[in-house]
Design a protein around this motif. Structure first.
Motif, PDB file in Angstrom:
ATOM      1  N   LEU A  44      -3.131   3.331   1.799  1.00  0.00           N
ATOM      2  CA  LEU A  44      -4.564   3.195   2.096  1.00  0.00           C
ATOM      3  C   LEU A  44      -4.869   1.800   2.614  1.00  0.00           C
ATOM      4  O   LEU A  44      -5.626   1.609   3.564  1.00  0.00           O
ATOM      5  N   CYS A  45      -4.247   0.856   1.950  1.00  0.00           N
ATOM      6  CA  CYS A  45      -4.445  -0.542   2.293  1.00  0.00           C
ATOM      7  C   CYS A  45      -4.012  -0.794   3.733  1.00  0.00           C
ATOM      8  O   CYS A  45      -4.683  -1.479   4.496  1.00  0.00           O
ATOM      9  N   LYS A  46      -2.906  -0.179   4.051  1.00  0.00           N
ATOM     10  CA  LYS A  46      -2.384  -0.339   5.399  1.00  0.00           C
ATOM     11  C   LYS A  46      -3.343   0.288   6.413  1.00  0.00           C
ATOM     12  O   LYS A  46      -3.604  -0.254   7.488  1.00  0.00           O
ATOM     13  N   GLN A  47      -3.869   1.411   6.032  1.00  0.00           N
ATOM     14  CA  GLN A  47      -4.786   2.103   6.942  1.00  0.00           C
ATOM     15  C   GLN A  47      -6.063   1.287   7.169  1.00  0.00           C
ATOM     16  O   GLN A  47      -6.549   1.160   8.283  1.00  0.00           O
ATOM     17  N   LEU A  48      -6.551   0.733   6.065  1.00  0.00           N
ATOM     18  CA  LEU A  48      -7.844   0.045   6.164  1.00  0.00           C
ATOM     19  C   LEU A  48      -7.732  -1.361   6.736  1.00  0.00           C
ATOM     20  O   LEU A  48      -8.544  -1.777   7.552  1.00  0.00           O
ATOM     21  N   PHE A  49      -6.734  -2.063   6.280  1.00  0.00           N
ATOM     22  CA  PHE A  49      -6.735  -3.503   6.554  1.00  0.00           C
ATOM     23  C   PHE A  49      -5.543  -3.966   7.379  1.00  0.00           C
ATOM     24  O   PHE A  49      -5.242  -5.143   7.421  1.00  0.00           O
ATOM     25  N   ASN A  50      -4.886  -3.017   8.035  1.00  0.00           N
ATOM     26  CA  ASN A  50      -3.719  -3.415   8.807  1.00  0.00           C
ATOM     27  C   ASN A  50      -4.086  -4.375   9.927  1.00  0.00           C
ATOM     28  O   ASN A  50      -3.353  -5.289  10.258  1.00  0.00           O
ATOM     29  N   HIS A  51      -5.249  -4.177  10.514  1.00  0.00           N
ATOM     30  CA  HIS A  51      -5.664  -5.030  11.636  1.00  0.00           C
ATOM     31  C   HIS A  51      -6.714  -6.042  11.201  1.00  0.00           C
ATOM     32  O   HIS A  51      -7.621  -6.370  11.930  1.00  0.00           O
ATOM     33  N   GLY A  52      -6.581  -6.497  10.006  1.00  0.00           N
ATOM     34  CA  GLY A  52      -7.530  -7.494   9.523  1.00  0.00           C
ATOM     35  C   GLY A  52      -8.576  -6.874   8.625  1.00  0.00           C
ATOM     36  O   GLY A  52      -8.768  -5.665   8.611  1.00  0.00           O
ATOM     37  N   GLY A  53      -9.250  -7.705   7.903  1.00  0.00           N
ATOM     38  CA  GLY A  53     -10.254  -7.196   6.976  1.00  0.00           C
ATOM     39  C   GLY A  53     -10.184  -7.930   5.667  1.00  0.00           C
ATOM     40  O   GLY A  53     -11.199  -8.185   5.044  1.00  0.00           O
ATOM     41  N   LEU A 112     -16.145  -2.059  -0.525  1.00  0.00           N
ATOM     42  CA  LEU A 112     -17.087  -1.078   0.015  1.00  0.00           C
ATOM     43  C   LEU A 112     -16.440  -0.218   1.101  1.00  0.00           C
ATOM     44  O   LEU A 112     -16.745   0.966   1.229  1.00  0.00           O
ATOM     45  N   LEU A 113     -15.528  -0.843   1.857  1.00  0.00           N
ATOM     46  CA  LEU A 113     -14.841  -0.061   2.888  1.00  0.00           C
ATOM     47  C   LEU A 113     -14.010   1.047   2.247  1.00  0.00           C
ATOM     48  O   LEU A 113     -13.973   2.180   2.726  1.00  0.00           O
ATOM     49  N   HIS A 114     -13.356   0.662   1.157  1.00  0.00           N
ATOM     50  CA  HIS A 114     -12.569   1.650   0.426  1.00  0.00           C
ATOM     51  C   HIS A 114     -13.483   2.792  -0.052  1.00  0.00           C
ATOM     52  O   HIS A 114     -13.152   3.976   0.077  1.00  0.00           O
ATOM     53  N   TYR A 115     -14.628   2.378  -0.568  1.00  0.00           N
ATOM     54  CA  TYR A 115     -15.623   3.371  -1.010  1.00  0.00           C
ATOM     55  C   TYR A 115     -15.994   4.292   0.145  1.00  0.00           C
ATOM     56  O   TYR A 115     -16.012   5.520   0.006  1.00  0.00           O
ATOM     57  N   ALA A 116     -16.261   3.683   1.312  1.00  0.00           N
ATOM     58  CA  ALA A 116     -16.697   4.470   2.463  1.00  0.00           C
ATOM     59  C   ALA A 116     -15.606   5.444   2.894  1.00  0.00           C
ATOM     60  O   ALA A 116     -15.873   6.593   3.244  1.00  0.00           O
ATOM     61  N   LEU A 117     -14.371   4.954   2.834  1.00  0.00           N
ATOM     62  CA  LEU A 117     -13.255   5.812   3.234  1.00  0.00           C
ATOM     63  C   LEU A 117     -13.146   7.014   2.296  1.00  0.00           C
ATOM     64  O   LEU A 117     -12.992   8.157   2.742  1.00  0.00           O
ATOM     65  N   GLU A 118     -13.260   6.728   1.005  1.00  0.00           N
ATOM     66  CA  GLU A 118     -13.147   7.815   0.026  1.00  0.00           C
ATOM     67  C   GLU A 118     -14.303   8.803   0.176  1.00  0.00           C
ATOM     68  O   GLU A 118     -14.146   9.997  -0.051  1.00  0.00           O
TER      69      GLU A 118
END
Lengths: 371, 343
Positions: A44-53, A112-118
């Motif tokens: 998940l981490c890779k998906q969300l923050f691979n390109h920064g974040g 919050l991004l994680h929340y939004a993804l879920e």
């Protein structure tokens, strides 16, 4: 070997109760978990923050700790409560995270991004606006806009963002329900027809970097339309939003002309997105002193950092302060560092560190590094 | 010069001896001398003026009058002895006063022939009984204190203009003090009859002489040499500012929102965005012009008034954690969001 592992486990177990929560779904977090760390799964981490974040120093730390653990803090919970309570048919509500340097605004945004993804939001996440407007590597790709007179394109940055968008929303883009509403003609031979999925639009932007900025413009417009028609709900997260309103960027045209932020096409696209003329979405912005030069960092409050124009653009917005650690949070964080063997020494070290770091999360992290 | 005198003296001595010798020798000449004395045929030039030396004048000492203080009755009226301000006089003041440099082991110089006591101004003419009697004498010219002016508030209400100046009294040869010329005029801005425009202009004219906390305008004048002149000057300044603030010049029409001295929510973008938001919520969005925005009544918007107040405070009071917090509360109410939970 066995005894060492056993000891290790015992130590883990004895402390685990105090600073960790096993609840890995942000939507399930509540006040009981304030100050506790939860771990984001690596994929998940890779998906969300691979390109920064995530901030660079935090990324380094996650590598050291071999896990991405984020503390559940009040501001994030606050926004989640607000999102749940708000009516999605009303115009989008803008939340503005503000706070001192290093108080954890970006990490709150990550939470919050994680929340939004879920929760199944379509995520539009700009990791760091200054990356576009203020960071000037030797070869910054910059062209005059073909479609808008007097504007400047940042095609490489735009393509990178499209890639970021694509990675973050893999799942949503796969099902082809999200369709564009009108034809886009890029050149004589290239065009995207109405009814094709937005994934095609994104692909086009990534493959034909020349049109990336125009693609973003179109994409954001389409997403607004889609959100309005309830086909998707959208989560906009922009970190360092006040960069859009700082009077000058560091960019120069080949003719050495200084560029203002509003002369960049990306700025206009994203400012359109942060207006409240659409619904079925959430806009979370952070404003940060680090996004502007040193001489304009006198205060971390919204009006100062956004200037009059930015404030009027966002008004009415919900300001949410991300503050320093509370006592409980600080203790939990110290325990976490001890667990990771990042912090060692006598137990009264915490008192001293609390004093020297003034409970500022970033300072605390920095000061623990050599200990 | 002295040498010359000595010579002449020795010459004279010789000639005198000669005369004597000559006299002894001649009798006829002696008789002739007698005769001459009686008849005074010739006046003799007496060069040295030995004959009629002036008698030394004996200085007659005048009778020293006894001190006046010795003749004073103990129950006299002091006001008659010392009726007005004058320099210290030792024999009029029946007090054992001492003043001046104190030599080691000695008492300070007494009051007689004491310049120190004469240098300083005294208030011997203003003893309490004298003041009392003078006040009694003045009473007949006084009018009664108005009954209604019985409290500070009523005085302030009826006499809003306050003039402050200082008088100085100190021990030095001059009774003048340069600071006594300073005149301060103080008036509450609310007491001046000004309308909205005039108030704004007046504030701009007086600048930092106006204190928004106490609403007081303080004008100080010290440029003229005397108090009266300064008093006239402050009065002039107040009058001039007052009438000038009522004037409306042509260029004042060019004032824009950026020049405003305070944040008027009704004229600002905040009201427009609130109305736009409200109309979007109701799906009645329409394009309005400035006048319509200004005329829009926000009382129909729930919690709109609080939002207005908080934004105005945010802008007028300046940005601080408190105002941001209030703004946050107002916006959450407007949107119908839960308030921030206190941990």
């Amino acid at each position: 070997m066995f005894t060492r592992n056993w000891k290790h486990l015992c130590r883990r177990y004895s402390q685990a109760v105090t600073f960790r929560t096993s609840e890995i779904y942000p939507a399930q977090h509540n006040e009981n978990q304030i100050g506790l760390f939860y771990t984001i799964k690596p994929d998940l981490c890779k998906q969300l923050f691979n390109h920064g974040g995530l901030p660079k120093s935090f990324m380094k730390q996650t590598k050291t700790f071999t896990e991405t653990a984020i503390m559940v803090r009040q501001p994030a919970l606050d926004i989640m409560d607000c999102i749940r309570a708000s009516d999605m048919n009303k115009p989008v509500i803008r939340y503005v995270l503000y706070g001192e340097k290093g108080s954890g605004k970006s990490l709150t945004l990550a939470h919050l991004l994680h929340y939004a993804l879920e929760e199944g939001y379509l995520i539009l996440h700009v990791p760091w606006v200054s990356e576009w407007l203020r960071r000037t590597p030797r070869h910054k790709e910059m062209t005059n806009s073909q479609t808008k007179e007097g504007f400047v394109d940042l095609p490489l940055d735009a393509a990178e963002w499209l890639l970021h968008f694509k990675t973050q929303n893999q799942a949503l883009l796969k099902n082809c329900e999200l369709k564009i509403s009108k034809d886009y003609e890029w050149s004589k031979r290239e065009k995207t027809e109405a009814g094709s999925p937005i994934a095609a639009l994104v692909e086009h932007g990534i493959n034909r970097v020349k049109y990336a900025c125009d693609v973003i413009d179109a994409l954001l417009l389409e997403i607004k339309i889609l959100s309005n028609s309830k086909q998707c709900k959208t989560f906009v997260a922009i970190d360092g939003f006040n960069s859009f309103y700082y009077p000058m960027t560091r960019l120069n045209t080949p003719t050495k002309k200084k560029i203002k932020p509003e002369e960049v096409t990306l700025t206009n696209s994203f400012l359109e997105l942060t207006k409240n003329d659409w619904n079925n979405g959430v806009v979370v912005l952070t404003i940060d002193q680090l996004a502007v030069p040193d001489e304009n960092q006198e205060s971390f409050l919204p009006r100062y950092l956004l200037y009059k124009k930015g404030f009027e653009h966002l008004d009415p917005f919900v300001p949410i302060e991300v503050g320093r650690y509370t006592d409980k949070e600080f203790l939990s964080c110290a325990n976490y560092y001890r667990d990771r063997l990042w912090l060692r020494g006598p137990s009264d070290l915490e008192t001293e560190l609390k004093f020297t770091s003034a409970s500022n999360p970033y300072n605390f992290m920095l000061q623990c590094a050599p200990l | 010069m002295s040498i010359l005198i000595k010579r002449s003296k020795s010459g004279c001595f010789n000639s005198a001896c000669n005369v004597k010798l000559w006299r002894l020798n001649s009798t006829s000449a002696d008789s002739a001398l007698k005769k001459g004395e009686e008849e005074e045929e010739f006046r003799v030039l007496d060069i040295l003026k030995k004959r009629d030396k002036m008698q030394r004048r004996v200085v007659k000492r005048t009778d020293v009058q006894p001190d006046r203080i010795d003749r004073m009755a103990t129950n006299q009226n002091w006001g008659n002895v010392w009726p007005g301000p004058k320099t210290f006089h030792p024999s009029s003041v029946p007090l054992p006063i001492r003043q001046g440099y104190v030599p080691k082991g000695q008492a300070p110089p007494g009051k007689k022939a004491n310049a120190e006591l004469m240098k300083i101004p005294n208030f011997l003419h203003l003893t309490p009984p004298v003041i009392k009697s003078q006040c009694e004498a003045l009473k007949q010219f006084c009018t009664e204190w108005p009954n209604l002016l019985n409290s500070e508030e009523s005085i302030e209400k009826h006499y809003p203009l306050e003039i402050i100046s200082s008088d100085y009294c100190h021990a030095s040869p001059s009774i003048r003090n340069p600071l006594a010329r300073v005149v301060i005029l103080r008036v509450q801005l609310a007491d001046l009859k000004l309308d909205k425009h005039a108030t704004d202009k007046f504030k701009r004219l007086v600048g930092d002489r106006y204190d928004p906390k106490t609403d007081l305008v303080t004008i100080t004048a010290d440029r003229c040499p005397t108090k009266v002149q300064n008093l006239d000057y402050v009065n002039y300044l107040l009058t001039a500012c007052y009438h000038e603030s009522w004037n409306f010049e042509d260029w004042e029409k060019e004032k824009t929102e950026d020049d405003m001295e305070y944040y008027d929510w009704d004229n600002n973008a905040s009201k427009r965005s609130l109305i736009d938001w409200y109309l979007r919520v109701k799906n009645e969005l329409k394009i309005m012009n400035d006048e319509e925005y200004k005329a829009f009544d926000i009382s129909q918007i729930e919690n709109g008034a609080q939002y207005k107040a908080s934004v105005s405070k945010y802008m007028n009071e300046g940005e601080n954690p408190q105002t941001v917090q209030e703004y946050s509360i107002a916006v959450r109410k407007l949107f119908g969001l839960p308030q921030k939970k206190l941990v």
